[in-house]
Write a protein that holds these residues in place. Structure first.
Motif, PDB file in Angstrom:
ATOM      1  N   GLY A 146     -30.891  45.766   9.816  1.00  0.00           N
ATOM      2  CA  GLY A 146     -29.719  44.746   9.744  1.00  0.00           C
ATOM      3  C   GLY A 146     -30.484  43.330   9.210  1.00  0.00           C
ATOM      4  N   GLY A 147     -29.648  42.109   9.227  1.00  0.00           N
ATOM      5  CA  GLY A 147     -30.339  41.074   8.733  1.00  0.00           C
ATOM      6  C   GLY A 147     -31.096  40.308   9.613  1.00  0.00           C
ATOM      7  N   SER A 148     -31.318  40.504  10.910  1.00  0.00           N
ATOM      8  CA  SER A 148     -32.029  40.041  11.874  1.00  0.00           C
ATOM      9  C   SER A 148     -33.626  40.459  11.764  1.00  0.00           C
ATOM     10  CB  SER A 148     -31.658  40.157  13.444  1.00  0.00           C
ATOM     11  OG  SER A 148     -30.791  39.874  13.500  1.00  0.00           O
ATOM     12  N   MET A 149     -33.601  41.758  11.428  1.00  0.00           N
ATOM     13  CA  MET A 149     -35.004  42.469  11.032  1.00  0.00           C
ATOM     14  C   MET A 149     -35.393  42.300   9.718  1.00  0.00           C
ATOM     15  SD  MET A 149     -36.291  43.737  13.736  1.00  0.00           S
ATOM     16  CE  MET A 149     -37.473  44.650  13.019  1.00  0.00           C
ATOM     17  N   THR A 235     -23.151  30.481   5.115  1.00  0.00           N
ATOM     18  CA  THR A 235     -23.345  30.424   6.961  1.00  0.00           C
ATOM     19  C   THR A 235     -22.212  31.171   7.633  1.00  0.00           C
ATOM     20  OG1 THR A 235     -21.921  28.585   6.987  1.00  0.00           O
ATOM     21  CG2 THR A 235     -24.393  28.060   6.712  1.00  0.00           C
ATOM     22  N   THR A 236     -22.597  31.681   8.574  1.00  0.00           N
ATOM     23  CA  THR A 236     -21.659  32.598   9.578  1.00  0.00           C
ATOM     24  C   THR A 236     -20.442  31.588  10.128  1.00  0.00           C
ATOM     25  OG1 THR A 236     -23.711  33.439  10.312  1.00  0.00           O
ATOM     26  CG2 THR A 236     -21.847  34.373  11.480  1.00  0.00           C
ATOM     27  N   ASN A 237     -20.951  30.349  10.193  1.00  0.00           N
ATOM     28  CA  ASN A 237     -19.801  29.287  10.855  1.00  0.00           C
ATOM     29  C   ASN A 237     -18.573  29.244   9.786  1.00  0.00           C
ATOM     30  OD1 ASN A 237     -20.122  28.777  13.423  1.00  0.00           O
ATOM     31  ND2 ASN A 237     -21.508  26.819  13.136  1.00  0.00           N
ATOM     32  N   VAL A 260     -34.263  32.837   1.698  1.00  0.00           N
ATOM     33  CA  VAL A 260     -32.768  32.639   1.682  1.00  0.00           C
ATOM     34  C   VAL A 260     -32.081  33.597   2.493  1.00  0.00           C
ATOM     35  CG1 VAL A 260     -30.781  32.677   0.348  1.00  0.00           C
ATOM     36  CG2 VAL A 260     -32.721  31.528  -0.708  1.00  0.00           C
ATOM     37  N   ASP A 261     -31.299  32.994   3.507  1.00  0.00           N
ATOM     38  CA  ASP A 261     -30.590  33.971   4.487  1.00  0.00           C
ATOM     39  C   ASP A 261     -29.332  34.133   3.728  1.00  0.00           C
ATOM     40  OD1 ASP A 261     -29.291  35.318   6.446  1.00  0.00           O
ATOM     41  OD2 ASP A 261     -29.466  34.113   7.964  1.00  0.00           O
ATOM     42  N   GLY A 262     -29.123  35.226   3.074  1.00  0.00           N
ATOM     43  CA  GLY A 262     -27.947  35.614   2.528  1.00  0.00           C
ATOM     44  C   GLY A 262     -27.263  36.803   3.080  1.00  0.00           C
ATOM     45  N   LEU A 289     -30.250  40.139   2.540  1.00  0.00           N
ATOM     46  CA  LEU A 289     -29.051  40.717   1.783  1.00  0.00           C
ATOM     47  C   LEU A 289     -28.735  41.871   2.766  1.00  0.00           C
ATOM     48  CD1 LEU A 289     -28.197  40.930  -1.706  1.00  0.00           C
ATOM     49  CD2 LEU A 289     -27.281  42.640  -0.294  1.00  0.00           C
ATOM     50  N   ASP A 290     -27.514  41.805   3.533  1.00  0.00           N
ATOM     51  CA  ASP A 290     -27.043  42.961   4.264  1.00  0.00           C
ATOM     52  C   ASP A 290     -25.948  43.617   3.564  1.00  0.00           C
ATOM     53  OD1 ASP A 290     -28.876  42.066   6.049  1.00  0.00           O
ATOM     54  OD2 ASP A 290     -27.359  41.447   7.762  1.00  0.00           O
ATOM     55  N   PRO A 291     -26.305  44.831   3.097  1.00  0.00           N
ATOM     56  CA  PRO A 291     -25.223  45.871   2.756  1.00  0.00           C
ATOM     57  C   PRO A 291     -24.060  46.121   3.897  1.00  0.00           C
ATOM     58  CG  PRO A 291     -27.370  46.579   1.767  1.00  0.00           C
ATOM     59  CD  PRO A 291     -27.587  45.474   2.711  1.00  0.00           C
ATOM     60  N   HIS A 292     -24.606  46.175   5.292  1.00  0.00           N
ATOM     61  CA  HIS A 292     -23.554  46.332   6.010  1.00  0.00           C
ATOM     62  C   HIS A 292     -22.543  45.207   6.479  1.00  0.00           C
ATOM     63  CE1 HIS A 292     -26.229  45.436   9.979  1.00  0.00           C
ATOM     64  NE2 HIS A 292     -25.976  44.423   9.428  1.00  0.00           N
ATOM     65  N   LYS A 293     -22.516  44.378   5.794  1.00  0.00           N
ATOM     66  CA  LYS A 293     -21.804  42.958   5.764  1.00  0.00           C
ATOM     67  C   LYS A 293     -20.905  43.358   4.681  1.00  0.00           C
ATOM     68  CE  LYS A 293     -24.378  40.108   9.062  1.00  0.00           C
ATOM     69  NZ  LYS A 293     -25.542  40.859   9.014  1.00  0.00           N
ATOM     70  N   TRP A 294     -21.053  42.481   3.430  1.00  0.00           N
ATOM     71  CA  TRP A 294     -20.332  42.462   2.429  1.00  0.00           C
ATOM     72  C   TRP A 294     -20.292  43.508   1.312  1.00  0.00           C
ATOM     73  CZ3 TRP A 294     -18.783  36.784   0.382  1.00  0.00           C
ATOM     74  CH2 TRP A 294     -17.412  36.891   0.041  1.00  0.00           C
TER      75      TRP A 294
HETATM   76  C1  LIG Z   1     -26.067  34.568   7.759  1.00  0.00           C
HETATM   77  C2  LIG Z   1     -26.255  35.472   8.912  1.00  0.00           C
HETATM   78  N1  LIG Z   1     -27.851  35.783   8.999  1.00  0.00           N
HETATM   79  C3  LIG Z   1     -28.117  36.899   9.852  1.00  0.00           C
HETATM   80  C4  LIG Z   1     -27.244  37.549  10.626  1.00  0.00           C
HETATM   81  C5  LIG Z   1     -27.853  38.894  11.594  1.00  0.00           C
HETATM   82  O1  LIG Z   1     -27.698  39.994  10.857  1.00  0.00           O
HETATM   83  P1  LIG Z   1     -27.619  41.175  11.749  1.00  0.00           P
HETATM   84  O2  LIG Z   1     -26.570  41.060  12.562  1.00  0.00           O
HETATM   85  O3  LIG Z   1     -27.688  42.419  10.697  1.00  0.00           O
HETATM   86  O4  LIG Z   1     -28.885  41.446  12.495  1.00  0.00           O
HETATM   87  C6  LIG Z   1     -25.964  37.384  10.490  1.00  0.00           C
HETATM   88  C7  LIG Z   1     -24.973  38.412  11.145  1.00  0.00           C
HETATM   89  O5  LIG Z   1     -23.798  37.876  11.335  1.00  0.00           O
HETATM   90  C8  LIG Z   1     -25.475  36.301   9.638  1.00  0.00           C
HETATM   91  O6  LIG Z   1     -24.148  35.994   9.466  1.00  0.00           O
END
Ligand SMILES: Cc1ncc(COP(=O)(O)O)c(C=O)c1O
Length: 479
Positions: A146-149, A235-237, A260-262, A289-294
């Motif tokens: 995921g995005g965190s890793m 951003t998530t917010n 860049v956190d996309g 860039l997370d395919p499991h999001k968008w």
């Molecule tokens: C902007 C952003 N960065 C990082 C993350 C973390 O991604 P993940 O939950 O896939 O580890 C998220 C999760 O919602 C996010 O919205």
């Protein structure tokens, strides 16, 4: 069933498998009318699921009965067209089958020798993403859980490339709107909390390049070692996109790595509107860039791209005697040399199959629809009395609050805080809340391509009705 070989007969496999396929098809075909799911308390679930470790096996059909009765209905359906909370997970059926195949064949994606075509598929899909983001051919990357890793991986490359892994005195920068996965990544990589400066956001919840430059100058003057800026591409917010081009200029001027956190937003480069909003993303040294999001994939598939992929290899490659056979003779790629995992599932297959079955154009249209639905929600709320748009529709996210003239700000805030649960209890839809400038705001993230204009209207109408009735209760309760 041949229990101690853990096998089922072909007939048993087929009947169980077909039942699972039927369950999935019903799930995908009947979403609109299905309940949005439940989030029961611990006590109820203990009652349903707590049991001793089974010594003997049970009829698999009965086990599946229990999955159907006790487990699946007691989760929220994050792929439901009226699930607007957090970041929804609107996966697609093709990907689900791909995951089934990847798991069924247990394809190993860590080394070329064990999973050559899996590695090649990942190379191809990563390269498609690279092209979409406008990164040069030197760039490469890999899929993560995921995005965190992904951010841990990208920032590990930054630490190695810029600091030679010497973290003392080093400082990274981001806005205070940045996802906490970045704080956690830096913590894991050995940086103390005071080595990440969470700088105040500007009026649009973005990182101000001037504020960044000033912070860097101050740290340099104090003998510290600025090394990295983390910019947001959604951003998530609020969906805010930091001014990537100007931040890239500051990064160049001060020799900072630009991560860049996309995780949420970068996938939007696939459509025209997203590409415009994300101008400058091609300047990233590393990008999440997370395919499991968008990109509509089932969990778990995050991704990281690094401008010069050799930085990943330098940060992660370690030889081991028991992996001698895996060392390539030619230009084989061992993905375990580019990230943290040795054993890796074949995540690329689901995105590859999605893009091949539906094509880029359909996926782009699906992403663009998320922008449109958020626009629609904004227009609707602006046309109603009693509602305030806190941040406009951007990157498929809208924030808003109930703020009728008749209520004080404190009363309206207290009521806004109660609305997500009231809506959940009512059962139509799911929205979540956040805090902006110390005040609560509701979020709507309508990126599910199966969300209709009606779903958005219905959800906001129910919210409006709930807000009015809570306000009536509040007035009734007032002395
Ligand atoms: C902007 C952003 N960065 C990082 C993350 C973390 O991604 P993940 O939950 O896939 O580890 C998220 C999760 O919602 C996010 O919205």
């Amino acid at each position: 069933m041949d229990s101690d070989r853990l096998t089922l007969s072909p007939e048993e496999m087929r009947s169980l498998g077909y039942r699972v396929v039927d369950l999935l098809v019903d799930h995908f075909a009947g979403k609109e009318d299905a309940p949005i799911g439940r989030s029961p308390g611990r006590e109820e679930l203990e009652g349903l699921l707590r049991e001793e470790l089974p010594e003997e096996g049970q009829d698999p059909q009965e086990v599946l009965d229990q999955v159907e009765a006790d487990i699946l209905p007691n989760t929220m359906r994050v792929d439901h067209p009226r699930f607007f909370g957090f970041v929804p997970g609107p996966n697609n059926f093709v990907s689900v089958l791909a995951d089934t195949l990847a798991a069924g064949f247990n394809v190993f994606s860590g080394t070329w020798i064990s999973g050559a075509a899996a590695a090649q598929t990942e190379l191809v899909v990563v390269d498609w993403l690279r092209e979409l983001c406008g990164l040069p051919e030197t760039a490469g990357g890999l899929f993560t859980s995921g995005g965190s890793m992904a951010s841990v991986t990208g920032l590990a490359a930054a630490r190695h490339a810029v600091l030679d892994d010497e973290v003392e005195g080093a400082v990274a920068y981001c806005s205070d709107q940045t996802h906490t996965s970045v704080d956690r990544a830096l913590r894991l990589l050995g940086f103390g909390p005071d080595q990440l400066r969470r700088l105040p956001h500007d009026e649009a919840y973005r990182l101000d390049p001037e504020v960044l430059a000033e912070a860097v100058r101050t740290d340099r003057a104090a003998g510290r070692r600025p090394f990295c800026v983390i910019a947001n591409a959604g951003t998530t917010n609020t969906g805010a996109v930091d001014p990537l081009l100007r931040l890239a200029d500051v990064a160049d001027e001060h020799d900072l790595w630009l991560h860049v956190d996309g995780a949420y937003g970068a996938a939007a480069v696939i459509c025209e509107r997203g590409r415009e909003r994300l101008s400058g993303v091609d300047r990233a040294d590393s990008l999440t860039l997370d395919p499991h999001k968008w990109l509509f994939q089932p969990f778990e598939i995050g991704g990281v791209l690094v401008r010069d992929q050799q930085h990943l290899r330098r940060a992660f490659q370690i030889q081991a005697e028991y992996l001698e056979d895996a060392i390539g003779e030619f230009d084989e790629v061992n993905y375990s040399d580019y990230g943290i995992q040795l054993t890796r599932s074949f995540r690329a297959l689901k995105l590859w199959m999605t893009l091949k079955v539906f094509g880029r154009r359909a996926v782009a249209t699906a992403v663009a629809r998320g922008f449109d639905r958020a626009d629609q929600a904004e227009a609707l709320l602006r046309s109603w009395d009693g509602w305030e748009v806190v941040t406009p529709s951007q990157m498929g996210i809208l924030t808003y609050r109930y703020a009728p003239d008749a209520l004080s700000a404190d009363q309206a805030d207290a009521l806004t805080r109660r609305l997500p649960k009231a809506l959940r209890d009512e059962g139509t839809a799911m929205v979540t809340k956040t805090t902006l400038e110390g005040r609560p705001a509701l979020r709507l993230c309508p990126i599910n391509p199966r969300t209709s204009a009606d779903d958005v209207r219905q959800t906001l109408t129910v919210l409006d009705r709930l807000a009015e009735s809570l306000a009536d209760d509040q007035r009734g309760a007032a002395p």
